[in-house]
Scaffold this active site. Structure first.
Site, PDB file in Angstrom:
ATOM      1  N   CYS A 272       0.813  -1.227   0.000  1.00  0.00           N
ATOM      2  CA  CYS A 272       0.000   0.000   0.000  1.00  0.00           C
ATOM      3  C   CYS A 272       0.832   1.256   0.000  1.00  0.00           C
ATOM      4  O   CYS A 272       1.733   1.405   0.829  1.00  0.00           O
ATOM      5  CB  CYS A 272      -0.831   0.108   1.276  1.00  0.00           C
ATOM      6  SG  CYS A 272      -2.038  -1.130   1.511  1.00  0.00           S
ATOM      7  N   ARG A 368     -13.611   0.825 -12.944  1.00  0.00           N
ATOM      8  CA  ARG A 368     -13.815   1.780 -11.868  1.00  0.00           C
ATOM      9  C   ARG A 368     -13.365   3.165 -12.292  1.00  0.00           C
ATOM     10  O   ARG A 368     -13.932   4.158 -11.911  1.00  0.00           O
ATOM     11  CB  ARG A 368     -12.909   1.387 -10.686  1.00  0.00           C
ATOM     12  CG  ARG A 368     -13.513   0.482  -9.702  1.00  0.00           C
ATOM     13  CD  ARG A 368     -12.762   0.609  -8.394  1.00  0.00           C
ATOM     14  NE  ARG A 368     -11.331   0.639  -8.559  1.00  0.00           N
ATOM     15  CZ  ARG A 368     -10.537  -0.395  -8.399  1.00  0.00           C
ATOM     16  NH1 ARG A 368     -11.035  -1.549  -8.094  1.00  0.00           N
ATOM     17  NH2 ARG A 368      -9.237  -0.274  -8.520  1.00  0.00           N
TER      18      ARG A 368
END
Ligand SMILES: NC(=O)C1=CN([C@@H]2O[C@H](COP(=O)(O)OP(=O)(O)OC[C@H]3O[C@@H](n4cnc5c(N)ncnc54)[C@H](O)[C@@H]3O)[C@@H](O)[C@H]2O)C=CC1
Ligand SMILES: O=c1[nH]c(=O)c2[nH+]cn([C@@H]3O[C@H](COP(=O)(O)O)[C@@H](O)[C@H]3O)c2[nH]1
Ligand SMILES: [K+]
Length: 453
Positions: A272, A368
């Site tokens: 991340c 998305r």
């Protein structure tokens, strides 16, 4: 233990500091039971029980059919990722649920030529409903090298070979598998919050998914609240897990909308870069403690998602109030993770990538972003590789044994007991200085070999 030694979690986590697992250390409690007596059974969400607190993350380098079958056979669960067409995702769920064996073989069973041209007819087939012991007994009793695995509909879905039996027998004995009310493996799956995801949701539920995870880095959005309301109204029988959240405020909104479970963690994952890119998130120990202390009053189990590197992190996550841990990197180098092993600088590795990495976004989750008015893509994750760890069927049982030893040291004979000690403030902890963290690790040696089991 004297109550004035160490800190309670309530006090430690209310000082305006974001702590993660490595920052804190628990003080030992009193042992009056053997480590083997520790009960790690738990819940993924309100109505989905598990016998071990392990969840494989919905990532395309972690959770497909082989991981789902292996995790369910160990008593945990995998969340099948959504970075693919809904039909393909649903067929992964079906594949994992169509068997009771702890593996999905890599033998290609589809071919342009009729099977009879290159394979001898099988003398006996095994029912897809056979568990490992039943299938192994069939091979042994009939002296077979292999048997096709045949579904109720008469379809060959896989093969079991004597080599598979030998391999599985070399691992620790399988415990209690995760089985749903239908007697099939428990498999979860993820969806997004776009209009299209309603169709995906329907297909996943038709495929028998036992729980649905709404996959987002920031779950406290009008998009997610709308999806929760839609899903709870349309499929009330299926548990819905919302997230991700790291604050009580976020949790409040999702619980009020009706979620049956919460996924906690923002920026804590090994791949991340969210905290770096967006400046938002929270230290994972603080996030788990805060969200779990609110969610427990609503009977909503918490999944501590991301940042798990070893068994001690699992003990910390569970003792701070989580009901399960969700893992990406910890499972990604396994035999059961999607993808082939490669060699990098002499090491056998498997690819592991963030679902917000440019590479993953352009593979499937692109939808998305393509729909957005703002079409500039900014990555919130990286593409990397992790070391070969062998089979989850081997290293998860050892990891669970280590977790039991940690619980024993704390004096907690079950997850419930750990949570009780936490709330009663009997569980004491402290922050470790940098030097204390160095001391707690391996230090002062010229060289060493670290072999955990
Ligand atoms: N746990 C973590 O710290 C993080 C996880 N991730 C992972 O990366 C993947 C992608 O995460 P996100 O980028 O948060 O995905 P997301 O789909 O939640 O959000 C992507 C973008 O689409 C927007 N969006 C979502 N639904 C919409 C709708 N119906 N209409 C209009 N706009 C909408 C969002 O507001 C956001 O700007 C997930 O697999 C997630 O788990 C990514 C970053 C951090
Ligand atoms: O900031 C992020 N960018 C990404 O691209 C990304 N992909 C996954 N995740 C999250 O990381 C978790 C897995 O973390 P670990 O490898 O530490 O187990 C996962 O379970 C997710 O919560 C991401 N976070
Ligand atoms: K990180």
């Amino acid at each position: 233990m004297a109550a004035d030694d160490g800190f309670s979690a309530a006090r430690l986590f209310s000082q305006g500091v974001s702590y993660t697992y490595d920052d804190v250390i628990f003080l030992p409690g009193f042992i009056d039971f053997p480590a083997d007596a520790v009960d790690l059974s738990t819940r993924l969400s309100r109505r989905v029980p598990l016998s071990i607190p392990c969840v494989a993350s919905p990532m395309d380098t972690v959770s497909e059919a082989a991981m789902a079958a292996a995790m369910a056979s160990l008593g945990g669960v995998a969340v099948v990722h959504s970075n693919t067409e809904p039909r393909a995702q649903a067929s992964i769920v079906r594949a994992a649920k169509s068997r009771r064996l702890p593996f999905v073989s890599s033998v290609p069973i589809f071919s342009p030529a009729p099977v009879s041209e290159y394979m001898r007819p099988a003398p006996r087939s095994a029912s897809a409903s056979f568990d490992f012991e039943q299938a192994a007994a069939l091979l042994a009793d009939e002296g077979l090298d292999y048997a096709p695995l045949v579904s109720e509909e008469g379809e060959v879905i896989d093969l079991i070979t004597s080599k598979d039996v030998e391999r599985i027998r070399s691992y620790p004995k399988l415990g209690k598998p995760s089985l749903g009310a239908d007697g099939k493996f428990v498999v979860a799956a993820s969806i997004g919050t776009r209009e299209d995801d309603k169709r995906r949701l329907e297909q996943l539920i038709q495929a028998g998914a036992n729980a649905i995870v709404i996959d987002s880095s920031q779950g406290n959005s009008t998009y997610q609240l709308d999806m929760i309301k839609y899903a709870k109204k349309t499929f009330p029988e299926v548990d819905l897990i919302g997230g991700n959240v790291v604050t009580i405020g976020q949790a409040q909104n999702l619980i009020a909308a009706g979620v049956d479970g919460l996924r906690v963690g923002m920026g804590s994952g090994s791949i991340c870069t969210t905290q770096e890119v967006c400046a938002v998130g929270r230290g994972q120990a603080t996030a788990v403690y805060k969200v779990a202390s609110y969610a427990k009053d609503h009977n909503v189990p918490v999944i501590a998602d991301g940042g798990i590197s070893y068994s001690g992190h699992i003990v910390k996550a569970l003792s701070l109030g989580a009901s399960t841990v969700m893992m990406g990197s910890f499972l990604a180098g396994s035999h059961e993770a999607p993808g082939a092993y490669e060699y990098k600088d002499g090491h056998r590795v498997k690819k592991y990538r963030g679902m917000g990495s440019l590479e993953a976004m352009t593979k499937g989750s692109d939808a998305r972003y393509l729909g957005d008015t703002l079409k500039l893509k900014v990555a919130q994750g990286v593409v990397g590789a992790v070391a070969d760890k062998g089979s989850v069927l081997r290293f998860i049982p050892y990891t669970m044994q280590a977790v039991k030893q940690g619980f024993q040291d704390l004096g907690a004979s079950s997850l419930q007991s750990a949570h009780d000690l936490l709330r009663a403030e009997t569980l004491r902890l402290e922050v470790r200085t940098g030097a204390a963290q160095v001391e707690g690790g391996i230090h002062g040696l010229v060289s060493y070999e670290k072999k955990s089991f």
